[in-house]
Every structure is written in C-alpha cells, then in structure tokens.
Design a protein around this motif. Structure first.
Motif, PDB file in Angstrom:
ATOM      1  N   VAL A   1     123.074  27.087 134.118  1.00  0.00           N
ATOM      2  CA  VAL A   1     123.826  25.884 133.770  1.00  0.00           C
ATOM      3  C   VAL A   1     123.074  24.690 134.336  1.00  0.00           C
ATOM      4  CG1 VAL A   1     126.038  24.697 133.937  1.00  0.00           C
ATOM      5  CG2 VAL A   1     125.978  27.204 133.913  1.00  0.00           C
ATOM      6  N   PHE A   2     122.734  23.747 133.467  1.00  0.00           N
ATOM      7  CA  PHE A   2     122.043  22.528 133.882  1.00  0.00           C
ATOM      8  C   PHE A   2     123.080  21.423 134.023  1.00  0.00           C
ATOM      9  CE2 PHE A   2     118.862  25.057 131.747  1.00  0.00           C
ATOM     10  CZ  PHE A   2     117.752  24.911 132.551  1.00  0.00           C
ATOM     11  N   HIS A   3     123.224  20.884 135.224  1.00  0.00           N
ATOM     12  CA  HIS A   3     124.133  19.772 135.490  1.00  0.00           C
ATOM     13  C   HIS A   3     123.276  18.510 135.534  1.00  0.00           C
ATOM     14  CE1 HIS A   3     127.382  22.549 136.578  1.00  0.00           C
ATOM     15  NE2 HIS A   3     126.438  23.254 137.189  1.00  0.00           N
ATOM     16  N   GLN A   4     123.513  17.609 134.593  1.00  0.00           N
ATOM     17  CA  GLN A   4     122.721  16.385 134.472  1.00  0.00           C
ATOM     18  C   GLN A   4     123.661  15.196 134.362  1.00  0.00           C
ATOM     19  OE1 GLN A   4     119.440  18.766 131.748  1.00  0.00           O
ATOM     20  NE2 GLN A   4     120.121  16.803 131.045  1.00  0.00           N
ATOM     21  N   PRO A   5     123.186  13.988 134.633  1.00  0.00           N
ATOM     22  CA  PRO A   5     124.053  12.817 134.518  1.00  0.00           C
ATOM     23  C   PRO A   5     124.647  12.638 133.113  1.00  0.00           C
ATOM     24  CG  PRO A   5     122.083  12.258 135.748  1.00  0.00           C
ATOM     25  CD  PRO A   5     121.883  13.643 135.200  1.00  0.00           C
ATOM     26  N   ASN A   6     123.946  13.106 132.074  1.00  0.00           N
ATOM     27  CA  ASN A   6     124.434  12.920 130.705  1.00  0.00           C
ATOM     28  C   ASN A   6     125.216  14.122 130.172  1.00  0.00           C
ATOM     29  OD1 ASN A   6     122.037  14.455 130.661  1.00  0.00           O
ATOM     30  ND2 ASN A   6     121.586  13.866 128.562  1.00  0.00           N
ATOM     31  N   GLY A   7     125.493  15.123 131.019  1.00  0.00           N
ATOM     32  CA  GLY A   7     126.294  16.261 130.574  1.00  0.00           C
ATOM     33  C   GLY A   7     125.918  17.547 131.273  1.00  0.00           C
ATOM     34  N   THR A   8     126.622  18.598 130.898  1.00  0.00           N
ATOM     35  CA  THR A   8     126.371  19.930 131.423  1.00  0.00           C
ATOM     36  C   THR A   8     125.940  20.801 130.259  1.00  0.00           C
ATOM     37  OG1 THR A   8     128.032  19.621 133.138  1.00  0.00           O
ATOM     38  CG2 THR A   8     127.426  21.880 132.638  1.00  0.00           C
ATOM     39  N   PHE A   9     124.836  21.536 130.446  1.00  0.00           N
ATOM     40  CA  PHE A   9     124.244  22.308 129.365  1.00  0.00           C
ATOM     41  C   PHE A   9     124.055  23.753 129.811  1.00  0.00           C
ATOM     42  CE2 PHE A   9     122.983  17.914 129.206  1.00  0.00           C
ATOM     43  CZ  PHE A   9     123.306  17.560 127.908  1.00  0.00           C
ATOM     44  N   LEU A  10     124.388  24.678 128.921  1.00  0.00           N
ATOM     45  CA  LEU A  10     124.343  26.104 129.218  1.00  0.00           C
ATOM     46  C   LEU A  10     123.212  26.764 128.434  1.00  0.00           C
ATOM     47  CD1 LEU A  10     125.789  28.620 130.463  1.00  0.00           C
ATOM     48  CD2 LEU A  10     127.095  28.721 128.340  1.00  0.00           C
ATOM     49  N   ALA A  11     122.429  27.582 129.115  1.00  0.00           N
ATOM     50  CA  ALA A  11     121.375  28.357 128.471  1.00  0.00           C
ATOM     51  C   ALA A  11     121.636  29.832 128.735  1.00  0.00           C
ATOM     52  CB  ALA A  11     120.005  27.954 129.001  1.00  0.00           C
ATOM     53  N   GLU A  12     121.729  30.620 127.672  1.00  0.00           N
ATOM     54  CA  GLU A  12     121.940  32.060 127.782  1.00  0.00           C
ATOM     55  C   GLU A  12     120.603  32.767 127.947  1.00  0.00           C
ATOM     56  OE1 GLU A  12     124.810  33.829 127.644  1.00  0.00           O
ATOM     57  OE2 GLU A  12     126.134  32.133 127.256  1.00  0.00           O
ATOM     58  N   ARG A  13     120.585  33.807 128.726  1.00  0.00           N
ATOM     59  CA  ARG A  13     119.380  34.616 128.899  1.00  0.00           C
ATOM     60  C   ARG A  13     119.140  35.424 127.631  1.00  0.00           C
ATOM     61  NH1 ARG A  13     117.862  37.944 134.157  1.00  0.00           N
ATOM     62  NH2 ARG A  13     115.723  38.379 133.604  1.00  0.00           N
ATOM     63  N   VAL A  14     117.891  35.472 127.210  1.00  0.00           N
ATOM     64  CA  VAL A  14     117.505  36.261 126.050  1.00  0.00           C
ATOM     65  C   VAL A  14     116.717  37.452 126.555  1.00  0.00           C
ATOM     66  CG1 VAL A  14     116.162  36.258 123.920  1.00  0.00           C
ATOM     67  CG2 VAL A  14     117.409  34.202 124.598  1.00  0.00           C
ATOM     68  N   ALA A  15     117.176  38.650 126.207  1.00  0.00           N
ATOM     69  CA  ALA A  15     116.486  39.867 126.642  1.00  0.00           C
ATOM     70  C   ALA A  15     115.136  39.973 125.935  1.00  0.00           C
ATOM     71  CB  ALA A  15     117.337  41.087 126.336  1.00  0.00           C
ATOM     72  N   GLU A  16     114.115  40.291 126.705  1.00  0.00           N
ATOM     73  CA  GLU A  16     112.784  40.484 126.133  1.00  0.00           C
ATOM     74  C   GLU A  16     112.743  41.843 125.447  1.00  0.00           C
ATOM     75  OE1 GLU A  16     109.553  39.723 128.857  1.00  0.00           O
ATOM     76  OE2 GLU A  16     110.840  38.382 130.007  1.00  0.00           O
ATOM     77  N   GLU A  17     111.988  41.939 124.367  1.00  0.00           N
ATOM     78  CA  GLU A  17     111.867  43.191 123.636  1.00  0.00           C
ATOM     79  C   GLU A  17     111.298  44.270 124.552  1.00  0.00           C
ATOM     80  OE1 GLU A  17     109.414  44.793 119.846  1.00  0.00           O
ATOM     81  OE2 GLU A  17     110.300  42.802 119.696  1.00  0.00           O
TER      82      GLU A  17
END
Length: 70
Positions: A50-66
């Motif tokens: 979760v990226f907490h920034q002054p312009n909002g909060t953004f979520l990045a999901e982990r992608v499993a490598e092949e």
C-alpha cells in the motif's frame, strides 16, 4: 537491502529510496515527505503493498511469477 543493511524501495524507472520503519509493516520513504509504504498479507507472506501519498492511497497486488509460488 542495501550494502549497509538498510531497506530500499526501487520502483521501475525511478531512483532507489531508503525506507525507515514507522509502525509494524509501515515504512516512511526517507527522501519523500508525506510518502510511506505498507506491506500487507497473511502471516509472513506479503501479498500487497500500500502506497500512502499526499494525493491518495494506492494498492498494488503481488503477481506470482511463473513457476514460482508466493
């Protein structure tokens, strides 16, 4: 981790940023005022950042490598 044992965040196409612990799994980005990252997941497994920034909060999901499990 860098050569001095400090935690580093290295986004694609951006410089590396040093992280400083705040609370639990949340870390402040040292060179960016108001920015923090938080690692979330079950137990010791990290499935999101979760990226907490002054312009909002953004979520990045982990992608499993092949061929590799999380």
């Amino acid at each position: 981790m860098d050569s001095k044992g400090r935690l580093i965040l290295k986004p694609d196409f951006q410089p590396a940023y040093r992280l400083e612990p705040q609370q639990g799994r949340r870390f402040r980005i040292v060179d960016l005022e108001g920015f923090a990252v938080e690692f979330s997941g079950e137990g010791e497994s990290i499935g999101q950042i979760v990226f907490h920034q002054p312009n909002g909060t953004f979520l990045a999901e982990r992608v499993a490598e092949e061929g590799r499990e999380r």
